[in-house]
Scaffold this motif. Sequence first.
Motif, mmCIF file in Angstrom:
data_model
loop_
_atom_site.group_PDB
_atom_site.id
_atom_site.type_symbol
_atom_site.label_atom_id
_atom_site.label_comp_id
_atom_site.label_asym_id
_atom_site.label_seq_id
_atom_site.Cartn_x
_atom_site.Cartn_y
_atom_site.Cartn_z
ATOM 1 N N ALA A 128 34.106 -8.944 15.105
ATOM 2 C CA ALA A 128 33.553 -8.250 16.423
ATOM 3 C C ALA A 128 34.411 -6.972 16.872
ATOM 4 C CB ALA A 128 33.318 -9.074 17.633
ATOM 5 N N ASP A 129 33.944 -5.932 17.510
ATOM 6 C CA ASP A 129 34.343 -4.843 17.921
ATOM 7 C C ASP A 129 33.794 -4.506 19.178
ATOM 8 O OD1 ASP A 129 36.199 -2.973 18.167
ATOM 9 O OD2 ASP A 129 36.055 -2.011 15.991
ATOM 10 N N GLY A 130 34.294 -3.237 19.959
ATOM 11 C CA GLY A 130 33.763 -2.775 21.134
ATOM 12 C C GLY A 130 33.906 -3.889 22.265
ATOM 13 N N ALA A 131 32.865 -3.996 23.133
ATOM 14 C CA ALA A 131 32.910 -4.697 24.006
ATOM 15 C C ALA A 131 32.865 -6.285 23.756
ATOM 16 C CB ALA A 131 31.477 -4.650 25.010
ATOM 17 N N TRP A 132 32.565 -6.464 22.247
ATOM 18 C CA TRP A 132 32.495 -7.687 22.138
ATOM 19 C C TRP A 132 33.948 -8.369 21.477
ATOM 20 C CZ3 TRP A 132 27.150 -7.659 18.984
ATOM 21 C CH2 TRP A 132 26.068 -7.786 19.888
ATOM 22 N N ARG A 133 34.910 -7.712 21.630
ATOM 23 C CA ARG A 133 36.178 -7.921 21.310
ATOM 24 C C ARG A 133 36.953 -8.436 22.632
ATOM 25 N NH1 ARG A 133 39.421 -6.678 16.553
ATOM 26 N NH2 ARG A 133 41.453 -6.982 16.792
ATOM 27 N N GLY A 134 37.257 -9.708 22.824
ATOM 28 C CA GLY A 134 37.950 -10.017 23.671
ATOM 29 C C GLY A 134 37.452 -11.470 24.394
ATOM 30 N N PRO A 174 26.172 6.001 35.574
ATOM 31 C CA PRO A 174 24.917 6.411 34.938
ATOM 32 C C PRO A 174 25.014 7.062 33.719
ATOM 33 C CG PRO A 174 25.168 6.741 37.440
ATOM 34 C CD PRO A 174 26.412 6.185 36.922
ATOM 35 N N ARG A 175 24.009 7.035 32.798
ATOM 36 C CA ARG A 175 23.964 7.543 31.626
ATOM 37 C C ARG A 175 25.244 7.154 30.650
ATOM 38 N NH1 ARG A 175 22.739 10.893 35.287
ATOM 39 N NH2 ARG A 175 24.753 11.931 35.345
ATOM 40 N N GLU A 176 26.056 6.347 31.006
ATOM 41 C CA GLU A 176 27.190 5.736 30.018
ATOM 42 C C GLU A 176 26.606 4.355 29.499
ATOM 43 O OE1 GLU A 176 29.805 7.337 29.241
ATOM 44 O OE2 GLU A 176 29.294 9.107 30.517
ATOM 45 N N SER A 177 27.424 3.971 28.475
ATOM 46 C CA SER A 177 26.832 2.721 27.618
ATOM 47 C C SER A 177 28.113 1.731 27.427
ATOM 48 C CB SER A 177 26.213 3.286 26.420
ATOM 49 O OG SER A 177 25.222 4.224 26.458
ATOM 50 N N LEU A 178 27.356 0.503 27.313
ATOM 51 C CA LEU A 178 28.371 -0.583 26.826
ATOM 52 C C LEU A 178 27.967 -1.118 25.459
ATOM 53 C CD1 LEU A 178 30.477 -2.789 27.866
ATOM 54 C CD2 LEU A 178 28.646 -4.130 28.557
ATOM 55 N N VAL A 179 28.794 -0.958 24.317
ATOM 56 C CA VAL A 179 28.493 -1.039 23.120
ATOM 57 C C VAL A 179 29.399 -2.196 22.307
ATOM 58 C CG1 VAL A 179 28.622 0.248 20.940
ATOM 59 C CG2 VAL A 179 28.185 1.202 22.733
ATOM 60 N N GLY A 180 28.714 -3.289 21.674
ATOM 61 C CA GLY A 180 29.415 -4.097 20.944
ATOM 62 C C GLY A 180 28.797 -4.134 19.567
ATOM 63 N N SER A 181 29.792 -4.649 18.737
ATOM 64 C CA SER A 181 29.271 -4.666 17.163
ATOM 65 C C SER A 181 29.892 -5.949 16.582
ATOM 66 C CB SER A 181 29.789 -3.313 16.592
ATOM 67 O OG SER A 181 31.202 -3.489 16.294
ATOM 68 N N LEU A 182 29.266 -6.482 15.594
ATOM 69 C CA LEU A 182 29.596 -7.368 14.664
ATOM 70 C C LEU A 182 29.204 -7.356 13.228
ATOM 71 C CD1 LEU A 182 30.682 -10.559 15.240
ATOM 72 C CD2 LEU A 182 28.118 -11.175 15.006
ATOM 73 N N MET A 183 30.361 -7.691 12.504
ATOM 74 C CA MET A 183 29.973 -7.644 11.129
ATOM 75 C C MET A 183 30.131 -8.986 10.593
ATOM 76 S SD MET A 183 29.610 -5.630 8.586
ATOM 77 C CE MET A 183 29.351 -5.744 6.959
ATOM 78 N N VAL A 232 28.688 -19.429 17.897
ATOM 79 C CA VAL A 232 29.893 -18.673 18.014
ATOM 80 C C VAL A 232 29.370 -17.307 18.595
ATOM 81 C CG1 VAL A 232 32.011 -17.908 16.806
ATOM 82 C CG2 VAL A 232 30.817 -19.809 16.377
ATOM 83 N N GLU A 233 29.540 -17.073 19.830
ATOM 84 C CA GLU A 233 29.085 -16.062 20.519
ATOM 85 C C GLU A 233 29.853 -14.989 21.066
ATOM 86 O OE1 GLU A 233 26.711 -17.719 23.752
ATOM 87 O OE2 GLU A 233 26.792 -19.680 22.739
ATOM 88 N N PRO A 234 29.813 -13.826 20.598
ATOM 89 C CA PRO A 234 30.666 -12.656 20.973
ATOM 90 C C PRO A 234 29.879 -12.277 22.398
ATOM 91 C CG PRO A 234 29.187 -11.948 19.196
ATOM 92 C CD PRO A 234 28.975 -13.316 19.257
ATOM 93 N N VAL A 235 30.658 -12.008 23.323
ATOM 94 C CA VAL A 235 30.219 -11.502 24.748
ATOM 95 C C VAL A 235 31.157 -10.824 25.311
ATOM 96 C CG1 VAL A 235 28.941 -13.754 25.116
ATOM 97 C CG2 VAL A 235 31.043 -13.685 26.016
ATOM 98 N N SER A 236 30.443 -9.864 26.228
ATOM 99 C CA SER A 236 31.370 -8.905 26.864
ATOM 100 C C SER A 236 32.108 -9.226 28.089
ATOM 101 C CB SER A 236 30.602 -7.751 27.126
ATOM 102 O OG SER A 236 29.644 -7.919 28.198
ATOM 103 N N VAL A 244 24.934 -2.984 18.850
ATOM 104 C CA VAL A 244 24.117 -3.184 20.261
ATOM 105 C C VAL A 244 24.507 -2.338 21.238
ATOM 106 C CG1 VAL A 244 22.888 -4.386 22.121
ATOM 107 C CG2 VAL A 244 23.421 -5.542 19.729
ATOM 108 N N ARG A 245 23.838 -1.350 21.821
ATOM 109 C CA ARG A 245 24.166 -0.353 22.967
ATOM 110 C C ARG A 245 23.186 -0.675 24.276
ATOM 111 N NH1 ARG A 245 26.604 4.540 23.090
ATOM 112 N NH2 ARG A 245 26.670 4.487 20.961
ATOM 113 N N LEU A 246 23.969 -0.890 25.494
ATOM 114 C CA LEU A 246 23.260 -1.032 26.719
ATOM 115 C C LEU A 246 23.618 0.063 27.478
ATOM 116 C CD1 LEU A 246 21.321 -2.872 27.915
ATOM 117 C CD2 LEU A 246 23.652 -4.018 29.143
ATOM 118 N N SER A 247 22.702 1.009 27.727
ATOM 119 C CA SER A 247 23.004 2.160 28.681
ATOM 120 C C SER A 247 22.506 2.044 29.980
ATOM 121 C CB SER A 247 22.248 3.476 27.802
ATOM 122 O OG SER A 247 23.013 3.535 26.493
#
Length: 285
Positions: free
Chosen positions: A221-227, A268-277, A242-246, A132-135
């Motif tokens: 989880a990786d990116g914004a979803w790690r932590g 502006p024009r930047e993004s927050l990205v999270g991924s889950l396998m 079991v909810e990965p959150v930023s 997921v990418r949130l820009s």
Amino acid sequence: MLTLSSAGWQAVLLPDRGAAFARLAHGGRDLLVPVPPGGDPNAGFHGAFLMAPWTNRLDSGRIVAGGREWRMPVNRPLEGNALHGLVRTLPWRVEERAPDAATLACDLDHPPFRCAARMRVALSPAGMLLSVRLSNAGGAATPLGLGWHPFFVRPRGTRLRFAARTVFGRDARGLPVAPRPTAGIEGDDAVLDPLHDAHFAGWDGCAEIAFPDGAALRLDADGAWRGNLQVFAPRAAGILCVEPVSHAPDAANRAAAAAHGAMHSVAPRESLVGSLMIHWRRPPR
């Protein structure tokens, strides 16, 4: 309704209902509690939905952006909280589609949030990849957050295991209090039932849900979803979230929460990205 299939996996998505998952299964076995036909994926303990531009609770719907206080719609009036963001109620566009993968997108214009959201789901023999990418489509830096809220099936005796450094208590309104050190969670019903709805920070991004028959799901989880990880395990409800959150709940308003999981200030024009396998392990023969 959008159905994806590959290597024993099946995912059923509802683009017009927040891009929610109505079903996720492997080999015909439901991994999420299915959304009933015609059911609302945003009401009841079933399916899975995305949370953005914040996750979990905002006290009184309050958030400060650009030096100004804003109030989001309070959809938990008895608690006085704004819960789980806004994108889960929006229709999403299907931008790309294949038998085993799809990309969906939506736009949000609800001040102070001007966002473009993009989600990709891909199935393969390795598992299900959700990214997921949130820009930030606005003109100023804005605090943003995103998460995924799955309702996994939970037969009695299901075990959960993960490592984390901090766990929060919760007050009567479900808001985070009293952070304290923890090694994480490892156990079944006796461990899970008292959690009910707990937030963990310092999560290493890995979790395993082991079922009584020996089958298991591994979440990476990786990116914004790690932590940061939210766990919702209501007693006798037959579900495990079991909810990965930023970020931590109400991190926009609570210094203690922000110290362990602040919302991201996205330019502006930047993004927050999270991924889950999500990987599947078959039960032993």
